[in-house]
Design an enzyme around this catalytic site. Structure first.
Site, short mmCIF file in Angstrom:
data_model
loop_
_atom_site.label_atom_id
_atom_site.label_comp_id
_atom_site.label_asym_id
_atom_site.label_seq_id
_atom_site.Cartn_x
_atom_site.Cartn_y
_atom_site.Cartn_z
N LYS A 1 0.87 -1.19 0.00
CA LYS A 1 0.00 0.00 0.00
C LYS A 1 0.90 1.23 0.00
O LYS A 1 1.48 1.61 1.01
CB LYS A 1 -0.93 0.03 1.21
CG LYS A 1 -2.06 1.04 0.96
CD LYS A 1 -2.53 1.77 2.18
CE LYS A 1 -1.71 2.90 2.67
NZ LYS A 1 -1.51 4.05 1.78
N GLU B 1 9.68 1.13 11.09
CA GLU B 1 10.71 2.12 10.78
C GLU B 1 10.06 3.48 10.96
O GLU B 1 9.26 3.90 10.11
CB GLU B 1 11.20 1.96 9.33
CG GLU B 1 11.88 0.65 9.03
CD GLU B 1 13.28 0.56 9.62
OE1 GLU B 1 13.81 1.58 10.10
OE2 GLU B 1 13.83 -0.56 9.61
N CYS C 1 13.78 10.80 7.36
CA CYS C 1 13.62 10.28 8.72
C CYS C 1 14.90 10.45 9.54
O CYS C 1 14.86 10.70 10.73
CB CYS C 1 13.21 8.82 8.68
SG CYS C 1 14.32 7.83 7.68
N GLU D 1 9.60 15.78 15.70
CA GLU D 1 10.04 15.63 14.31
C GLU D 1 9.27 16.63 13.44
O GLU D 1 8.04 16.62 13.43
CB GLU D 1 9.77 14.20 13.82
CG GLU D 1 10.33 13.95 12.44
CD GLU D 1 10.03 12.56 11.91
OE1 GLU D 1 8.87 12.11 12.06
OE2 GLU D 1 10.94 11.93 11.35
P1 NAD Z 1 2.43 8.32 7.89
O1 NAD Z 1 2.61 7.57 9.14
O2 NAD Z 1 1.44 9.43 7.88
O3 NAD Z 1 2.01 7.35 6.69
C1 NAD Z 1 2.78 6.22 6.37
C2 NAD Z 1 1.89 5.20 5.67
O4 NAD Z 1 0.93 4.73 6.60
C3 NAD Z 1 1.12 5.75 4.48
O5 NAD Z 1 1.09 4.79 3.46
C4 NAD Z 1 -0.26 5.97 5.06
O6 NAD Z 1 -1.28 5.92 4.08
C5 NAD Z 1 -0.37 4.81 6.03
N1 NAD Z 1 -1.35 4.98 7.10
C6 NAD Z 1 -1.85 6.14 7.60
N2 NAD Z 1 -2.75 5.88 8.58
C7 NAD Z 1 -2.81 4.53 8.70
C8 NAD Z 1 -3.55 3.65 9.55
N3 NAD Z 1 -4.39 4.10 10.46
N4 NAD Z 1 -3.36 2.32 9.41
C9 NAD Z 1 -2.47 1.82 8.50
N5 NAD Z 1 -1.76 2.62 7.67
C10 NAD Z 1 -1.91 3.96 7.77
O7 NAD Z 1 3.90 8.82 7.47
P2 NAD Z 1 4.29 9.75 6.25
O8 NAD Z 1 3.83 11.14 6.58
O9 NAD Z 1 3.90 9.14 4.96
O10 NAD Z 1 5.87 9.68 6.30
C11 NAD Z 1 6.64 10.46 7.15
C12 NAD Z 1 7.07 9.66 8.36
O11 NAD Z 1 7.77 8.49 7.95
C13 NAD Z 1 8.06 10.43 9.22
O12 NAD Z 1 7.72 10.26 10.58
C14 NAD Z 1 9.39 9.76 8.92
O13 NAD Z 1 10.35 9.88 9.92
C15 NAD Z 1 8.98 8.35 8.69
N6 NAD Z 1 10.00 7.64 7.90
C16 NAD Z 1 10.81 6.74 8.55
C17 NAD Z 1 11.82 6.09 7.85
C18 NAD Z 1 12.73 5.11 8.54
O14 NAD Z 1 13.45 4.41 7.84
N7 NAD Z 1 12.74 5.02 9.85
C19 NAD Z 1 11.98 6.32 6.48
C20 NAD Z 1 11.13 7.23 5.85
C21 NAD Z 1 10.13 7.89 6.58
#
Ligand code: NAD
Length: 493
Positions: free
Chosen positions: A182, A257, A291, A389
């Site tokens: 997804k 992650e 991240c 963050e």
């Molecule tokens: P997000 O948590 O808003 O969304 C991530 C994914 O989760 C998306 O595909 C979203 O549609 C899905 N999602 C949202 N609500 C959900 C739910 N209730 N149930 C299941 N899935 C759901 O994150 P984002 O804004 O897309 O990305 C930014 C975040 O990702 C930042 O916090 C960043 O630090 C983190 N990140 C971490 C790494 C790492 O390797 N640790 C790498 C890249 C990004």
């Protein structure tokens, strides 16, 4: 395309069980170019029915399809072919990634190259998954067999869309799992582009399915589904915590992650010019939507003033621009939502600390979610801009007195994804490396990432590791097999 001409709007379908299909909802969602705010594509707005179809396809492919009988060599060859397709089409994929995310095209090219390398790496690793013979105190042979975990669902973020998906799909497929990806709602395009080559490279139907839609609908449905064995999630801490709770009901394997607020520590003896570059690169690469961004810049007090001045001068020269221009070093934020979030933190920062540059919208752009690179200094580590963050081009600079003070401040965070230390003193560097509570530490650099080395966080930056041999372990179960070599009866009764 000549200026004034509206770009073509592409229409995509989802990929379920080897077929391109619309959502059962019959609805679509618009995908935006964040530099122009124009619609560039329509993708299906998936719903629970779509998720159920994708899970059923992945389940059947895992349990009874040709994938279930595939050999590691066969899986490896398929992944090699997929990596070749990515390389052949790298320019096309990079352009789409750049337009969809707003990231500079040169950075998007690195991402696509890294995605191809990741498929190559795990193509090779498919045949190198080894079990063990265990030295049990009995007349028996004890074995550990490694087996694929089953149906794996991957939920990924918008900042490195194809790469974050690849870090999951490549090891999962090498291990023999089947997958439902997804992709993020705002940047789903490169994941959908990839599906075009799946039949050609020989991936059987149902082995990799891509369902587009919102996290709250499709993500939740995947996390709750009893036929999904594993959730691989990269994203924010708040969503990650919700997923862990939802996944508990079916005791799914989960890897997380999550976010970070990584310290980038500069001792006075560091090479000054490199240090300034490293501080800026660490926090402003990919518009700060990283991240592992070095968003807390810790500087030894004896060079602090000079450091802030030099950083500020150089930050003012960073070239913001349209993502597809090769000279651009920083594009717009990915979406209106992210723009609003970062703008709010800029305003908060003005109340919590002093500001040396930036602080608002990048005014020269009439359209697009452009934000000025922003530096706050004399920041207290307890301030919200130091603890939360931001995920945008906002740096906080904090002075420290000595090594002990630097380590104390660096570790004073709920996160533990990454960190960096800059010094020419090897002893000091290693003492700091050992003292930092984070999963990834760089010395005299920040951000290089290699498929051969583990990626993941300590503390609230998550658990599990991606990449390297650690990455494939997350998609494998260990089965213990005991072979009795005694030909006599057990003789207990
Ligand atoms: P997000 O948590 O808003 O969304 C991530 C994914 O989760 C998306 O595909 C979203 O549609 C899905 N999602 C949202 N609500 C959900 C739910 N209730 N149930 C299941 N899935 C759901 O994150 P984002 O804004 O897309 O990305 C930014 C975040 O990702 C930042 O916090 C960043 O630090 C983190 N990140 C971490 C790494 C790492 O390797 N640790 C790498 C890249 C990004």
């Amino acid at each position: 395309m000549p200026s004034g001409v509206k770009s073509e709007v592409r229409s995509y379908q989802m990929y379920i069980n080897g077929e391109w299909v619309d959502s059962a909802s019959n609805k679509t969602t618009a995908v935006i170019d964040p530099s122009t705010e124009e619609v560039i594509a329509q993708v299906p707005a998936g719903n629970v029915e779509d998720v159920n179809r994708a899970v059923a396809a992945a389940r059947a492919a895992f349990d009874t399809g040709p994938w279930a009988a595939s050999t590691p060599q066969e899986r490896g060859r398929i992944l090699f072919r997929l990596s070749e397709k990515i390389r052949e089409n790298a320019a096309h994929l990079a352009e789409i990634e750049s337009r969809n995310c707003g990231k500079p095209i040169v950075e998007a090219e690195y991402d696509i190259n890294d995605a191809a390398t990741c498929f190559e790496y795990y193509a090779g690793m498919a045949t190198k998954v080894l079990g063990t013979v265990n030295p049990v105190p009995d007349n028996a042979v004890s074995l550990t067999m490694k087996e694929p975990m089953g149906v794996a669902a991957m939920i990924t973020p918008w900042n490195y869309p194809l790469l974050m998906a690849t870090w999951k799909m490549a090891p999962a497929l090498a291990a023999g799992c089947t997958c439902i990806l997804k992709p993020p709602g705002v940047t789903p395009l490169t994941a959908l582009e990839l599906t075009k080559w799946l039949p050609e490279v020989g991936l059987p139907p149902g082995v990799l399915n891509v369902v587009t839609g919102s996290g709250s609908v499709c993500g939740t449905a995947l996390v709750r589904h009893p036929d999904v064995n594993k959730i691989a999630f990269t994203g924010s801490n708040s969503v990650g915590k919700g997923i862990i709770k939802e996944a508990a009901d079916t005791l799914k394997r989960v890897t997380m992650e999550l976010g970070g607020k990584s310290p980038n520590i500069f001792f006075a003896d560091a090479d000054f010019e490199n240090a300034i570059d490293g501080a800026l690169f660490g926090v402003f690469i990919n518009q700060g939507e990283v991240c592992s961004a070095g968003s807390r810049i810790l500087v030894e007090r004896s060079i602090y003033k000079k450091f802030v001045e030099a950083m500020t001068e150089k930050a003012k020269t960073i070239r913001l621009g349209p993502p597809l221009e090769r000279e651009t070093k920083m594009g717009p934020m990915v979406s209106q939502d992210q723009y609003d979030t970062v703008r709010a933190y800029q305003e908060l920062g003005k109340k919590e600390a002093k500001m040396s540059t930036g602080g608002g919208r990048a005014a020269k752009f009439a359209k697009g979610y452009y934000i000025e690179p922003t530096i706050f200094y004399d920041v207290d580590n307890s301030a919200r801009i130091s603890q939360e963050e931001i995920f945008g081009p906002v740096a906080v600079v904090i002075p420290f007195d000595d090594e002990k003070d630097a380590i104390r401040i660096a570790n004073d965070t709920p996160f533990g994804l990454a960190g960096a230390v800059w010094t020419r003193d090897l002893f000091k560097a290693f003492r700091t490396v050992k003292a930092l509570r984070a999963g990834i530490i760089w010395v005299n650099h920040m951000q290089p990432t290699y498929v051969e080395a583990p990626w993941g966080g300590y503390k609230q930056s998550g658990y599990g590791r991606e990449l390297g041999p650690w990455g494939i372990e997350e998609y494998l179960e260990s089965k213990q097999v005991h072979i009795n070599l005694n030909e006599q009866p057990i003789g207990w009764y």
